[in-house]
Scaffold this active site. Structure first.
Site, PDB file in Angstrom:
ATOM      1  N   SER A  26     -14.696  43.735 -27.831  1.00  0.00           N
ATOM      2  CA  SER A  26     -15.322  42.964 -26.739  1.00  0.00           C
ATOM      3  C   SER A  26     -14.384  42.846 -25.537  1.00  0.00           C
ATOM      4  CB  SER A  26     -15.749  41.578 -27.226  1.00  0.00           C
ATOM      5  OG  SER A  26     -14.617  40.774 -27.501  1.00  0.00           O
ATOM      6  N   HIS A  74      -3.012  37.785 -27.153  1.00  0.00           N
ATOM      7  CA  HIS A  74      -2.959  37.095 -28.453  1.00  0.00           C
ATOM      8  C   HIS A  74      -3.795  35.823 -28.352  1.00  0.00           C
ATOM      9  CE1 HIS A  74      -1.353  36.016 -32.358  1.00  0.00           C
ATOM     10  NE2 HIS A  74      -1.131  34.807 -31.905  1.00  0.00           N
ATOM     11  N   ASP A 131       4.146  40.108 -31.172  1.00  0.00           N
ATOM     12  CA  ASP A 131       3.883  38.901 -30.352  1.00  0.00           C
ATOM     13  C   ASP A 131       5.135  38.225 -29.800  1.00  0.00           C
ATOM     14  OD1 ASP A 131       1.407  38.089 -32.826  1.00  0.00           O
ATOM     15  OD2 ASP A 131       1.211  39.296 -31.005  1.00  0.00           O
TER      16      ASP A 131
HETATM   17  C1  GRF Z   1      -9.040  39.001 -29.680  1.00  0.00           C
HETATM   18  O1  GRF Z   1      -9.217  37.689 -30.168  1.00  0.00           O
HETATM   19  C2  GRF Z   1      -7.625  39.211 -29.236  1.00  0.00           C
HETATM   20  O2  GRF Z   1      -6.997  38.043 -28.761  1.00  0.00           O
HETATM   21  C3  GRF Z   1      -6.946  39.654 -30.490  1.00  0.00           C
HETATM   22  O3  GRF Z   1      -7.902  40.439 -31.183  1.00  0.00           O
HETATM   23  C4  GRF Z   1      -9.198  40.023 -30.777  1.00  0.00           C
HETATM   24  C5  GRF Z   1      -9.916  41.247 -30.267  1.00  0.00           C
HETATM   25  O4  GRF Z   1     -11.260  40.976 -30.171  1.00  0.00           O
HETATM   26  N1  GRF Z   1      -5.765  40.409 -30.187  1.00  0.00           N
HETATM   27  P1  GRF Z   1     -12.204  42.183 -29.632  1.00  0.00           P
HETATM   28  O5  GRF Z   1     -12.049  43.338 -30.597  1.00  0.00           O
HETATM   29  O6  GRF Z   1     -11.711  42.539 -28.244  1.00  0.00           O
HETATM   30  O7  GRF Z   1     -13.587  41.591 -29.625  1.00  0.00           O
END
Ligand code: GRF
Length: 191
Positions: free
Chosen positions: A13, A104, A145
């Site tokens: 997303s 993150h 991180d």
């Molecule tokens: C997000 O919550 C991001 O912070 C973390 O992984 C998730 C990715 O979500 N690193 P998406 O695959 O972009 O929906």
């Protein structure tokens, strides 16, 4: 044009929002979507946007510099990790110094590190009784991180919040801020 590669392991997303944001950009192009998970939703997002993809495995990404060479062969300038779950190897860090960023879903330095991804993060934050959480966009170094922080945004945690409702709040912050932070970083970019 600044050529950007997005690495994702999941739904994608964030990748979708970044692609949308730069759709009509005259300076930045999303040149490649990279993933290590054959079942990731991000492949469909790449196909829907006619963006080339690259599947990586431990051999090509960790045990050799095959992935680095493929990125360099495409003249990729900058790398965005958007839900990418592997630690970035030294070879990629050295090939792209100060040019790899990650998002993150918590306020680093707390709630980061190995194993702290997805719902695990939101469960830990709520279990700790935190009154707020948020997102951190940071440079990537050889440790999970721990790179220099670029941007953070916060949200409150209500007593009624669950890990799922917190995750939804965090996604809203990610989708609102990640593309804009990338754009501001790249606008100062000299190629
Ligand atoms: C997000 O919550 C991001 O912070 C973390 O992984 C998730 C990715 O979500 N690193 P998406 O695959 O972009 O929906």
């Amino acid at each position: 044009m600044i050529k950007l590669a997005i690495f994702a392991s999941g739904a994608g997303s964030n990748a979708a929002k970044i692609i949308e944001h730069f759709k009509n950009s005259s300076t930045v192009v999303i040149d490649l979507i990279v993933s290590n998970k054959k079942e990731a939703g991000v492949w469909g997002i790449a196909a829907a946007n006619q963006i080339d993809t690259l599947y990586i495995n431990r051999e090509s990404f960790i045990e050799s510099d095959a992935c680095v060479k493929q990125l360099q062969a495409r003249s990729i300038d900058f790398i965005v990790l958007a839900g990418f779950l592997w630690k970035v190897p030294e070879s990629l860090i050295h090939a792209y110094p100060g040019k790899i960023i990650n998002i993150h879903p918590a306020l680093l330095p707390k709630y980061g590190g190995k194993g702290m991804y997805g719902m695990h993060v939101h469960e830990a934050v709520i279990a700790a009784g935190e009154k707020e959480s948020g997102i951190t966009i940071h440079y990537v170094d050889a440790h999970y991180d721990e790179g220099d922080i670029i941007f953070q945004a916060k949200c409150t945690i209500e007593p009624t919040d669950t890990p799922a409702s917190l995750a939804a709040k965090i996604h809203v912050l990610e989708h609102a801020h990640f593309p804009v932070v990338i754009e501001s970083l790249l606008s100062g970019f000299s190629m």
